[in-house]
Enzyme design. Structure first.
Site, mmCIF file in Angstrom:
data_model
loop_
_atom_site.group_PDB
_atom_site.id
_atom_site.type_symbol
_atom_site.label_atom_id
_atom_site.label_comp_id
_atom_site.label_asym_id
_atom_site.label_seq_id
_atom_site.Cartn_x
_atom_site.Cartn_y
_atom_site.Cartn_z
ATOM 1 N N GLU A 16 41.860 -5.952 -47.599
ATOM 2 C CA GLU A 16 41.535 -7.200 -48.284
ATOM 3 C C GLU A 16 40.855 -8.201 -47.349
ATOM 4 O O GLU A 16 39.930 -8.912 -47.751
ATOM 5 C CB GLU A 16 42.800 -7.845 -48.865
ATOM 6 N N LEU A 17 41.307 -8.246 -46.089
ATOM 7 C CA LEU A 17 40.738 -9.238 -45.171
ATOM 8 C C LEU A 17 39.288 -8.903 -44.843
ATOM 9 O O LEU A 17 38.432 -9.773 -44.763
ATOM 10 C CB LEU A 17 41.569 -9.316 -43.879
ATOM 11 N N LYS A 114 36.263 -2.041 -25.404
ATOM 12 C CA LYS A 114 37.377 -1.248 -25.883
ATOM 13 C C LYS A 114 38.705 -1.808 -25.381
ATOM 14 O O LYS A 114 38.826 -2.172 -24.227
ATOM 15 C CB LYS A 114 37.244 0.179 -25.345
ATOM 16 N N GLU A 485 19.960 15.579 -38.997
ATOM 17 C CA GLU A 485 21.365 15.316 -39.353
ATOM 18 C C GLU A 485 21.568 14.632 -40.707
ATOM 19 O O GLU A 485 22.525 13.883 -40.887
ATOM 20 C CB GLU A 485 22.069 14.501 -38.245
ATOM 21 N N HIS A 643 25.172 14.812 -24.867
ATOM 22 C CA HIS A 643 24.763 13.413 -24.985
ATOM 23 C C HIS A 643 25.990 12.522 -24.890
ATOM 24 O O HIS A 643 27.054 12.845 -25.421
ATOM 25 C CB HIS A 643 24.058 13.176 -26.325
ATOM 26 N N CYS A 645 27.180 8.218 -25.124
ATOM 27 C CA CYS A 645 26.670 6.954 -25.625
ATOM 28 C C CYS A 645 26.749 5.824 -24.613
ATOM 29 O O CYS A 645 26.674 4.672 -24.986
ATOM 30 C CB CYS A 645 27.449 6.536 -26.857
ATOM 31 N N GLU A 667 22.798 6.649 -22.623
ATOM 32 C CA GLU A 667 22.300 5.291 -22.785
ATOM 33 C C GLU A 667 22.062 4.699 -21.409
ATOM 34 O O GLU A 667 22.958 4.716 -20.583
ATOM 35 C CB GLU A 667 23.326 4.471 -23.576
ATOM 36 N N HIS A 696 19.842 0.312 -30.615
ATOM 37 C CA HIS A 696 20.758 -0.573 -31.334
ATOM 38 C C HIS A 696 20.056 -1.837 -31.807
ATOM 39 O O HIS A 696 20.622 -2.621 -32.548
ATOM 40 C CB HIS A 696 21.962 -0.911 -30.452
ATOM 41 N N CYS A 728 20.090 6.824 -28.100
ATOM 42 C CA CYS A 728 21.135 7.352 -28.990
ATOM 43 C C CYS A 728 20.466 7.818 -30.278
ATOM 44 O O CYS A 728 19.240 7.740 -30.404
ATOM 45 C CB CYS A 728 22.198 6.279 -29.259
HETATM 46 N N1 GLN Z 1 23.616 13.464 -32.321
HETATM 47 C C1 GLN Z 1 24.191 12.248 -32.749
HETATM 48 C C2 GLN Z 1 23.150 11.369 -33.423
HETATM 49 O O1 GLN Z 1 22.037 11.419 -33.053
HETATM 50 C C3 GLN Z 1 24.803 11.494 -31.608
HETATM 51 C C4 GLN Z 1 25.491 10.253 -32.095
HETATM 52 C C5 GLN Z 1 26.195 9.494 -31.018
HETATM 53 O O2 GLN Z 1 25.931 9.663 -29.858
HETATM 54 N N2 GLN Z 1 27.103 8.612 -31.385
HETATM 55 O O3 GLN Z 1 23.442 10.593 -34.301
HETATM 56 ZN ZN ZN Z 2 24.936 8.114 -28.557
#
Ligand code: GLN
Ligand code: ZN
Length: 757
Positions: A16-17, A114, A485, A643, A645, A667, A696, A728
């Site tokens: 709800e919040l 985090k 994907e 990979h 992030c 990254e 991003h 990413c």
């Molecule tokens: N292979 C994933 C993508 O390209 C990797 C996502 C991620 O690093 N969070 O979305």
């Molecule tokens: Zn990533």
């Protein structure tokens, strides 16, 4: 014996919040309407705890966004760029949480990080040299009074002074130690106010005490509380720790004038040992964290009783509690309408954990545990043989040897073989996997889920998207392609759904940050691959092009870290079971003609233990081998990518190299590229693709900008080891910015190549 909890989820059982806040952000409801939703949640949580017999109920565990941000506002530690906007207090708060762009100005949000070893994120307070720390807000008092009006004398919860100063980022030349006086004064005033208001207990959350502490840290902690605690009056002060044990400061912690000390007996692997070895002061109350605040399994009362009975040998003053705030578990099982009872009876979400505390209290107050129905039922539950056992998987995992975890031939030889096989240009270009998930893609997936479109219609649609994506990449001129994907909602859930042993909940939302919640899947039984997961999409994509098509998988450590893990087997064992399933997929892809396979470990660093001394034994020693197991069976000419992030892996750089992938992308565009120096210093062996632009942000990076990033990389990384890629996946971006960005990336790569010849 009494019970308490450290904190309760504040998003509301049906989020709800979240929904109210998002409406408020869109201007659809007023601040008063938002506040009234908040009040309803608080009052609901209060009654729930009362009805479940919790003796000491927390207040001020509610937050509109984050408790650390609340504390920054309480202590006047708010950067001027927010206060000077001239917004209401609530909007200033949201500006710091989310950034503000409007008629009054344009400011970015505070940094977010985090929260220890959880998937919750807090806002990082910023303190500059001019900061004037003082008691500035009234929220803890208001919420205490609100609860008092409904007849409950609560235990206000506030981030403690030490943890607050440790979490803050210092912008000027002053450091935490320079703010001791002012911070201690603010907390002292807080204690005085609660004395006046008539509170009985106050809880200071000090999770930073479970981290490695230097002599300076201990000094900081002691000097703060020596001052603060002289002003506590008749109020009882609880130092609440969680997420580990306090082995570096047990003596100091128990030596200070606290009235209560909260220890975590779930994650604190030395907590019991510390109490046994050092004893526990007679004049203090031990808040014993015995109900797991992070996982969703039913407590095992027999095990808990044995811990409490050990503790009782050292102190008579015990209050039963959770291991950490219940913020990290979903609210209530009562909304799980689809899950079978055979599963649900093993689960305890926040509400059910309240019941567990009351059960344990009742059992402890009874002469013989077996005399209680609660104990007998719990013992029966835990003696049940759980479904989902897979002996073949267990046997395979148990019999793994070093040989199974080692890929041959060694890296250098493979690198040669692969260079010959692929004959890629210098600085090969690629992407991380996903392409924009447009509204069309999401709505088709939803329609398919709801059964509104048939499997074949959906699959036809995905194939069409793949074909478009491949054509686009060829047109742009990328060297190593991906299928995009489009079939995945999420990089863990998708695989979980294809694996036996996973189950999915309906409403088990947990706050990740602000209004964002996640619904982690549950590892229920032994994991095995029910069917090929990605082969058909990768094979189809490869059939459309002569360029190498990367197979795209999520790695075992990331899958496990983003799930609720089992407690009846070790994390290591679960990780290897998942690794076995992913390994089968890798081999299947290879057998079906896929020559490059990427295994993402986006969350590898997330569960790194809080103490450096635990890193190896408790985590890296199995996490890295589990990854190696995924790919140790492939042929030398098959190229394995991974990979991550983030680029904060300087401190585990050897372990990253030890994953023994052929290529790693990560990254690096937002960080200051210091990681590149570290790669160079360590003679990093794996080929690398440090992201050359930030996906991003919706900005389109220019060719020049990308060339500049590449030239910085070139200065530190041998040409034959360098790949060029975004930082990413592109799924959150639109095609409008993705296409020109990738074109610039390819153009930049071509020019750098020419300059190198
Ligand atoms: N292979 C994933 C993508 O390209 C990797 C996502 C991620 O690093 N969070 O979305
Ligand atoms: Zn990533």
């Amino acid at each position: 014996m009494k019970t308490t909890i450290i904190g309760y989820p504040r998003i509301g059982a049906l989020r709800e919040l979240k929904f109210a806040s998002e409406k408020y952000f869109r201007g659809e409801i007023t601040a008063n309407e938002l506040e009234s939703t908040a009040k309803e949640i608080r009052s609901f949580n209060l009654s729930l705890q009362k009805n479940n017999g919790i003796d000491l109920i927390p207040s001020n565990d509610f937050s509109f966004y984050d408790g650390v941000l609340d504390t920054a506002f309480l202590l006047n530690a708010v950067p001027e760029r927010y206060t000077s906007l001239g917004l209401s207090t609530l909007d200033t708060y949201f500006a710091a949480a989310r950034g503000y762009q409007g008629e009054k100005g344009d400011v970015k949000a505070l940094a977010m990080k985090k929260w220890y070893n959880t998937n919750y994120h807090y806002m990082v307070p910023e303190i500059d040299d001019n900061a004037e720390i003082k008691l500035a807000g009234t929220k803890p008092f208001d919420l205490f009074k609100e609860a008092l009006e409904s007849g409950v004398n609560t235990k206000p919860v506030i981030i403690g002074a030490y943890t607050f100063l440790k979490l803050a980022r210092y912008k000027g030349s002053k450091k935490a130690a320079d703010f001791v006086q002012a911070t201690a004064a603010a907390y002292s005033e807080l204690l005085q106010k609660f004395n006046v208001l008539g509170a009985d207990w106050i809880q200071f959350d000090e999770p930073s005490l479970v981290k490695d502490m230097s002599a300076d840290d201990i000094k900081l902690f002691v000097s703060l509380y020596e001052k603060i605690l002289t002003n506590k009056g008749v109020l009882k002060v609880l130092a609440q720790t969680y997420f580990g044990d306090v082995r570096d400061c047990y003596k100091e912690l128990t030596g200070l004038a606290f009235d209560g000390i909260g220890l975590d007996f779930i994650e604190g692997k030395k907590s019991l040992e510390l109490v046994k070895a050092n004893g526990f002061p007679k004049d203090k109350t031990l808040f014993a964290g015995i109900v797991n605040g992070k996982n969703i399994w039913r407590n095992n009362y027999a095990v808990t009783l044995s811990v409490v009975n050990e503790l009782k040998k050292h102190t008579d003053n015990i209050i039963l509690s959770t291991s950490c705030s219940l913020l990290h578990v979903p609210c209530t099982l009562s909304n799980e309408t689809k899950l079978a009872d055979s599963y649900k009876k093993h689960f305890a979400y926040a509400e059910e954990k309240l019941g567990e505390l009351s059960d344990i209290k009742k059992i402890l107050d009874t002469a013989a545990p077996e005399d209680t129905e609660e104990y007998r039922r719990n013992a029966a539950l835990h003696s049940e043989q759980r479904s989902g056992r897979n002996d073949a998987v267990r046997e395979k995992v148990a019999n793994l040897t070093d040989k199974d975890l080692t890929r041959l031939p060694a890296f250098a030889e493979r690198e040669k073989i692969q260079k010959e096989r692929f004959s890629l240009p210098l600085f090969p270009t690629t992407t991380i996997g996903s392409f924009p998930q447009t509204a069309e893609v999401k709505s088709k997936r939803n329609a398919h889920r709801k059964g509104e479109i048939s499997d074949s219609e959906y699959e036809f649609f995905i194939e069409k998207k793949i074909a478009e994506c491949v054509a686009l990449q060829e047109e742009i001129g990328l060297d190593v392609l991906v299928h995009g994907e489009f079939e995945r909602n999420d990089m863990v859930e998708y695989f979980g759904e294809c694996l036996d042993g996973y189950i999915f909940t309906e409403k088990a939302w947990v706050q990740s940050y602000g209004t964002r919640c996640v619904k982690p899947p549950v590892v229920w039984g032994d994991i095995s691959r029910a069917k090929p997961m990605t082969v058909r999409w990768s094979v189809y994509a490869q059939s459309l092009t002569d360029k190498p098509m990367k197979g795209m998988l999520t790695g075992p450590v990331t899958i496990l870290n983003w799930s609720f893990p089992r407690e009846d087997i070790s994390l290591k064992e679960s990780a290897f079971q998942i690794a076995l399933a992913i390994r089968e997929e890798v081999l299947d892809l290879e057998a079906n003609g896929i020559s490059i396979i990427q295994v993402d470990e986006a969350a590898l660093r997330e569960k790194l233990p809080l103490r450096k001394s635990d890193w190896r034994e408790d985590y890296l020693d199995w996490a890295i081998p589990a990854f190696r197991y995924v790919h140790s069976g492939v042929k030398p000419e098959t190229q394995i990518h991974t990979h991550m992030c983030y680029s904060e892996f300087a401190d585990i750089i050897k372990d990253i190299d030890d994953m023994d992938a052929d290529v790693i992308t990560f990254e690096a565009s937002r960080s200051d590229l210091t990681i590149l120096d570290v790669l160079k210093e360590n003679n990093f062996r794996t080929e690398v693709g440090p992201g050359v632009y930030d996906i991003h942000s919706p900005r389109v990076p220019s060719k020049e900008e990308i060339k500049e990033a590449v030239s910085k990389m070139r200065a530190r990384i041998p040409a034959e080891k360098l790949w060029i890629n975004p930082d990413c996946g592109l799924k959150t971006r639109g095609n409008e910015e993705t296409v020109p960005s990738l074109k610039n990336l390819v153009d930049a790569a071509k020019e750098v190549r020419n300059e190198n010849c």
